[in-house]
Design a protein around this motif. Structure first.
Motif, short mmCIF file in Angstrom:
data_model
loop_
_atom_site.label_atom_id
_atom_site.label_comp_id
_atom_site.label_asym_id
_atom_site.label_seq_id
_atom_site.Cartn_x
_atom_site.Cartn_y
_atom_site.Cartn_z
N THR A 109 0.82 -1.21 0.00
CA THR A 109 0.00 0.00 0.00
C THR A 109 0.86 1.26 0.00
OG1 THR A 109 -0.16 0.17 2.42
CG2 THR A 109 -1.76 -1.25 1.31
N ASP A 110 2.16 1.12 0.21
CA ASP A 110 3.08 2.25 0.24
C ASP A 110 4.15 2.01 -0.82
OD1 ASP A 110 5.01 4.15 0.71
OD2 ASP A 110 5.03 3.91 2.88
N SER B 277 -6.51 -2.12 -8.49
CA SER B 277 -5.71 -2.94 -7.58
C SER B 277 -5.75 -2.45 -6.14
CB SER B 277 -4.25 -2.96 -8.06
OG SER B 277 -3.46 -3.76 -7.24
N SER B 278 -5.69 -3.41 -5.19
CA SER B 278 -5.56 -3.05 -3.78
C SER B 278 -4.13 -2.67 -3.44
CB SER B 278 -6.00 -4.22 -2.90
OG SER B 278 -5.23 -5.38 -3.17
N VAL C 109 -16.77 7.90 -4.46
CA VAL C 109 -15.39 7.40 -4.36
C VAL C 109 -15.07 7.13 -2.90
CG1 VAL C 109 -12.95 7.88 -4.85
CG2 VAL C 109 -14.73 8.76 -6.38
N THR C 110 -14.61 5.92 -2.61
CA THR C 110 -14.30 5.54 -1.24
C THR C 110 -13.07 4.63 -1.25
OG1 THR C 110 -15.17 4.52 0.78
CG2 THR C 110 -15.83 3.53 -1.30
N ALA C 111 -12.37 4.57 -0.14
CA ALA C 111 -11.16 3.75 -0.08
C ALA C 111 -11.49 2.27 -0.23
CB ALA C 111 -10.41 4.01 1.23
N ALA C 112 -12.58 1.83 0.40
CA ALA C 112 -12.90 0.41 0.39
C ALA C 112 -14.38 0.21 0.63
CB ALA C 112 -12.08 -0.32 1.46
N ALA D 199 -4.04 1.68 -1.39
CA ALA D 199 -2.84 2.29 -1.96
C ALA D 199 -3.09 3.69 -2.54
CB ALA D 199 -2.26 1.38 -3.05
N VAL D 200 -4.35 4.09 -2.69
CA VAL D 200 -4.68 5.38 -3.30
C VAL D 200 -5.64 6.13 -2.39
CG1 VAL D 200 -5.71 6.56 -5.29
CG2 VAL D 200 -4.32 4.50 -5.64
#
Length: 442
Positions: A65-66, A262-263, A307-310, A293-294
């Motif tokens: 993720t980084d 992608s995650s 739009v959401t992270a997950a 990651a974004v």
């Protein structure tokens, strides 16, 4: 069955992690002892699954993720071959001795009945082979090695019939396998350092596992493909990762399009914004998950796209009409399991192969990663309009439901442990004198 102890070995491999932990969690829920050797970046997720994390000590520590902490950094590669070389040299073969050392040290400190390793960790497999316990490997995508009856994986080819097709596949298989040769010296150095005989090829090393479990639908693979006789298709894992959170859907009653790339970091922000722009031109609601990651705040999107992270995809897919995705195996198979057709924009890795299988099954369309918003919108509109895509997705959903009606992965691993307990202590199906070979079942 009697309680057994399983040691899992995995790495920060993005979408490969949730299915591995799903199998581990299912074994724990059956009353077995389960612990997981993994990068420290995964320990929170492992704990959330109710499992015991163990850190690698000399093997690589990554965090996909980084970008700065990603071990492979395949997003920097300029060609698919360059991306493959990074996986080979930084995970599969290069650090094999480190993975073997850490795995063996953990097994000696706290013995296990079975070692279960993510397929790419050949070093962990060496540790299990040295310890003399059964080893199972988990393949979390379509089986990625060449086999008879199908084109070699990777290029995303359709099967070709007849003598010319077989010739094509033989030639391409040699080309696909050639880059593995550069990894053989490091792999054999790890084997000989642990008192094991060298192997003739890296592919032979993959075949040293006593059992290979493919966590992918057999129905999605080529019908005529023949697999190694130690391989079992046990169906995909469909549960969401612990970090997926709650499901919030965009307002309205227009058709819902789930968009997810992608995650892990694949330099995908441009593609996310193009997808969001495309959905904004259609009479649909968009749910776009960026993954860890974004940062979702950095993705520009019209008001009709949330739009959401997950979000838990299994829940969102109950409402979705189409999925737009990079064709990562997890998102693609969860969509098919829900009967939802796809528009695929492969970014790299195994995604071109997964997208090709979706397309060959008639359950989706594949576009270039550099496709314009207008072309993406046109493809989504076509999948929404033409009933054949949903019909074929539902056909695959029925097949996946049949494959996952029972937990075949857990049954196979329990059977492996039971056979080992009933034998002479050697790993079942392999003796120390046995030369590695690649046998195929029809």
């Amino acid at each position: 069955m009697m309680r057994k102890n399983f040691l899992f070995a995995t790495w920060a491999g993005g979408g490969a992690v949730p299915p591995v932990l799903s199998v581990a969690r299912a074994l724990r829920e059956r009353g077995h002892g389960v612990r997981v050797l993994a990068d420290r970046s995964l320990h929170e997720e492992i704990l959330a699954a109710g499992l015991e994390p163990i850190a690698w000590t000399t093997a690589p520590q990554g965090d996909v993720t980084d970008p700065a902490k990603d071990v492979i950094r395949d997003f920097e590669a300029r060609t698919p071959l360059g991306a493959f070389a990074r996986l080979r040299d930084r995970i599969v073969c290069g650090p094999a001795a480190d993975y073997a050392r850490d795995t063996l040290a953990e097994l000696r400190a706290r013995p296990a009945d079975v070692l279960v390793t993510e397929h790419m960790l050949l070093g962990a497999l060496i540790g299990g082979e040295t310890a003399g316990i059964p080893v199972a490997s988990l393949v979390t995508t379509l089986y990625p090695l060449p086999t008879p009856g199908a084109p070699p994986p990777g290029p995303g080819l359709a099967p070709a019939p007849g003598a010319l097709g077989r010739l094509r596949d033989r030639v391409l298989t040699r080309l696909v396998l050639k880059p593995w040769r550069k990894g053989l010296p490091a792999l054999n150095a790890a084997r000989t350092a642990h008192g094991l005989p060298p192997v003739d090829s890296v592919i032979d090393a993959f075949d040293r596992a006593d059992l290979v479990l493919v966590l992918s639908p057999r129905a999605l693979d080529h019908p005529g493909r023949r697999f190694p006789d130690r391989l079992r298709h046990v169906g995909p894992r469909l549960d969401d990762p612990a970090w997926a959170g709650e499901c919030e859907l965009p307002d309205g009653d227009a058709p819902l399009v789930l968009a997810s790339l992608s995650s892990s970091f694949m330099n995908q922000r441009t593609q996310l914004e193009r997808i969001a722009e495309a959905l904004g031109t259609l009479p649909v609601r968009g749910l776009l998950t960026t993954g860890p990651a974004v940062d979702p705040a950095t993705v520009r999107a019209p008001g009709t796209v949330l739009v959401t992270a997950a979000a838990p995809h299994t829940i969102a897919l109950r409402h979705a009409a189409v999925t737009v995705t990079h064709a990562g195996h997890g998102t693609a198979v969860k969509s098919l399991a829900a009967g939802v057709p796809l528009v695929c924009l492969p970014l790299g890795r195994d995604q071109r192969e997964v997208a090709r299988h979706v397309e060959l099954a008639g359950a989706g369309i594949t576009l270039s990663r550099n496709t314009s918003p207008r072309t993406i919108a046109r493809a989504v509109g076509r999948v929404l309009r033409e009933p054949s895509f949903r019909r074929e997705a539902r056909r695959l959903a029925a097949a996946i439901a049949a494959e996952t009606a029972t937990d075949r992965a857990v049954a196979e691993l329990e059977s492996l442990a039971a056979r080992a307990a009933g034998g002479d202590g050697n790993a079942p199906g392999r003796s120390t004198a046995e030369a590695p070979g690649h046998h195929h079942a029809t």
